[in-house]
Design an enzyme around this catalytic site. Structure first.
Site, PDB file in Angstrom:
ATOM      1  N   TYR A   1      -4.196   4.704   1.602  1.00 30.62           N
ATOM      2  CA  TYR A   1      -5.137   3.697   1.108  1.00 30.62           C
ATOM      3  C   TYR A   1      -5.377   2.581   2.116  1.00 30.62           C
ATOM      4  CZ  TYR A   1      -1.040   1.220  -1.110  1.00 30.62           C
ATOM      5  OH  TYR A   1       0.141   0.590  -1.395  1.00 30.62           O
ATOM      6  N   GLU A   2      -6.510   1.911   1.945  1.00 27.55           N
ATOM      7  CA  GLU A   2      -7.051   0.931   2.894  1.00 27.55           C
ATOM      8  C   GLU A   2      -7.313   1.567   4.259  1.00 27.55           C
ATOM      9  OE1 GLU A   2      -7.926  -1.270   1.161  1.00 27.55           O
ATOM     10  OE2 GLU A   2      -6.444  -1.378  -0.425  1.00 27.55           O
ATOM     11  N   GLY A   3      -7.594   2.853   4.265  1.00 27.11           N
ATOM     12  CA  GLY A   3      -7.915   3.566   5.492  1.00 27.11           C
ATOM     13  C   GLY A   3      -6.756   4.416   5.957  1.00 27.11           C
TER      14      GLY A   3
ATOM     15  N   ARG B   1      -5.095  -4.287   5.026  1.00 25.27           N
ATOM     16  CA  ARG B   1      -4.494  -3.356   5.982  1.00 25.27           C
ATOM     17  C   ARG B   1      -3.215  -3.930   6.576  1.00 25.27           C
ATOM     18  NH1 ARG B   1      -9.894  -0.795   9.053  1.00 25.27           N
ATOM     19  NH2 ARG B   1     -10.327   0.708   7.382  1.00 25.27           N
TER      20      ARG B   1
END
Length: 601
Positions: A441-443, A299
């Site tokens: 992506y990655e949240g 992140r």
């Protein structure tokens, strides 16, 4: 098309004067990060970015990665050679432990280097980025046997790593993961299932790929508490460390995407031919906890992607605006105008917006990187805890805000180019397409915002958040007390934004527990408010340093220092006022968000 050049003077200013490189270099284990060494590292990274990665960015986007017969993936021309050169130069192990062949340098140094990779060729850097997280998870939670078997080659880059989280039915809800892992009685497991969205899940760079996979054992509890983490290599490893038999994990397709075309995003099938051999990382049912080791680092890196793309889009737009001759700028004498569109006030507005956002997101990210270094290596336990709390709080802001900003900056880059920005040959459109995934992506941004209001704000009743607000207020007061009109103006604007932030924080802490849906309805506005204010905080600090250097004999490059203060003033005058709008949304917007019944949409 323009060429990327790393903004070394800007990077070093932020590292030295805002992030505190001198203090970081005094931490145990970081003694090699001397000013000369760091400067040399940045110089070499800049050359690699400009000479090797940047020339492949557009061609890689056009060619893309391709899935051939037998599940073999071919990456674009030049990418494998660039990766081998990247590893030969030691870039893959920059922050990793010397015990496994790494260089053990601070995250702050790696952050500046990583920004260059993102800016020059985002798709290329996604492979090493995921490998870094996989290394971290194995190093912190893997057994000694796993570390010995995999880490030296992963640190060297001769093997790469991936993160296998989600599945077709799960999306961001990892509680819905169905991949099964069945113990074999010999310390190994057989995995069966399918994983999607696996960045560089298959490629032609290396002779092995080490997948970190979330799966469930047969007697695992339901939900996220029943997820375990496994190492599943593409090839099993012989006793001598060489790749052995092919494991039962295969690429069945590549996703067709809006951007980052050179990066293969794979669908992987596990166990279609009897079961993929995997090795448990740590304890059963603690996989999500371990995966968040990778996730937090990823992140942060995705936030840096936002910084890198913003800087590249800005550089390209400035180059075009200087060269493009069209019309005569309003209000300028004929002999004072170049005829280039950079003389037009609205083009200046767009370029200044791009520049200010890029500098602000960079500074916030670098300061967070220094906190990660202190959290890991500061000899004082209380200092480590304080630094970790600050870094944990800032990571969703770095990820969420920097990537949202990158959308605006890249879009402005297209706008500066006018109609030519919509034409692929100029390169401006690629930045906008590539940037789009970074908020997902990655949240997603919403997930980052939910993390910020819950685990990072409400869990400790806002203690860390209030401490950061107090630091921002101190900088605002210092600026307002200075005699220079520009610094005073920045201080007044920052003080107003700080008051808005404090009001939003005071609303959010009780609302999260008492009006949960209302808090979540305005969470993204809360995150953006935090990003905007944190950016103003760092821009204000930068303006103070620049003003002090201006006043000192031989304090620095006059043009650079003038630009720092002018950019901070623009940020204060033209961007910080958005804080009041975000605060109003937090305080009053939740009822409007939730007003309609589902059927009314």
């Amino acid at each position: 098309m323009s060429t990327y050049y790393a903004p070394l003077a800007e990077m070093q200013f932020v590292m030295n004067h805002l992030a505190g490189l001198e203090q970081v270099a005094k931490l145990p284990g970081f003694e090699d990060a001397t000013p000369d060494t760091v400067a040399a590292i940045l110089d070499e990274a800049a050359k690699f970015a400009t000479q090797v990665l940047d020339p492949l960015n557009a061609s890689g986007d056009r060619e893309g990665s391709k899935l051939l017969e037998g599940g073999v993936v071919k990456t674009p021309a030049g990418f494998k050679d660039a990766y081998l050169q990247y590893c030969d130069n030691g870039w893959n192990g920059l922050t990793k432990s010397p015990e496994y062949g790494g260089q053990g340098l601070p995250q702050l140094v790696a952050t500046a280097v990583e920004e260059m990779w993102h800016a020059s060729n985002l798709a290329f850097d996604l492979c090493p980025l995921l490998t870094q997280g996989a290394i971290e998870a194995i190093e912190l939670r893997g057994s000694d046997a796993l570390k010995k078997k995999f880490l030296p080659r992963m640190v060297a880059g001769t093997w790469t790593g991936t993160m296998n989280l989600t599945e077709p039915q799960a999306g961001s809800d990892l509680a819905a993961v169905r991949t099964r892992a069945i113990a074999q009685g010999d310390g190994t497991y057989k995995l069966h299932g399918q994983k999607i969205f696996i960045t560089f899940g298959e490629h032609d760079y290396t002779d092995n790929i080490v997948h970190l996979v979330l799966a469930r054992t047969p007697d695992a509890p339901d939900g996220v508490k029943g997820i375990s983490l496994f190492v599943v290599p593409k090839f099993l490893v012989n006793d001598d460390g060489t790749p052995g038999a092919r494991n039962d994990v295969h690429c069945v397709s590549l996703e067709r995407k809006l951007g980052i075309h050179a990066s293969p995003t794979a669908v992987l099938a596990y166990g279609d031919h009897g079961g993929a051999t995997g090795y448990l990382v740590g304890e059963e049912n603690r996989g999500l906890e371990y995966m968040f080791i990778m996730m937090n680092l990823a992140r942060f890196s995705v936030g840096l992607e936002g910084v890198g793309i913003s800087d590249r889009a800005y550089q390209r737009a400035v180059t075009y605006a200087r060269d493009r001759v069209q019309g005569r700028a309003v209000g300028l004498e004929k002999n004072a105008a170049t005829g280039a569109i950079i003389d037009h006030p609205d083009v200046r507005r767009m370029l200044m917006t791009m520049r200010a956002y890029t500098e602000a997101t960079r500074a916030v990210a670098y300061v967070t990187a220094a906190a990660l270094d202190n959290a890991a290596n500061n000899p004082d336990a209380s200092a480590r805890a304080k630094a970790q709390a600050f870094a944990d709080f800032m990571i969703p802001i770095v990820k969420g805000w920097s990537t949202e900003v990158a959308q605006e900056v890249a879009a402005l880059g297209v706008q500066v180019h006018g109609g030519m920005g919509f034409i692929e040959e100029t390169g401006a459109a690629q930045h906008l397409r590539d940037a789009r995934i970074t908020t997902i992506y990655e949240g997603t941004t919403g997930i980052q915002a939910n993390d910020l209001i819950g685990r990072k704000t409400a869990r400790d009743s806002g203690a860390v958040a209030k401490a950061v607000v107090a630091e921002i207020h101190k900088v605002a007061a210092t600026l307002a007390a200075r005699s220079e009109p520009s610094l005073q103006a920045i201080g007044v604007a920052l003080a107003a934004a700080t008051a808005d932030l404090q009001a939003a924080l005071d609303w959010m802490v009780p609302a999260y527990g008492q009006r949960t849906r209302a808090a979540h309805a305005v969470a993204v506005a809360y995150l953006k408010l935090w990003g905007l204010a944190a950016g103003g905080w760092q821009m204000g600090r930068a303006a103070l340093v620049a003003a002090d250097q201006q006043a000192a004999a031989g304090g620095g490059d006059p043009a650079f220092l003038h630009a720092k203060i002018a950019t901070a003033r623009f940020y204060a005058d033209c961007l910080l006022p958005q804080a009041s709008a975000y605060a109003r949304t937090v305080l009053h917007g939740s009822e409007s968000v939730l007003a309609l019944d589902v059927e009314a949409f």
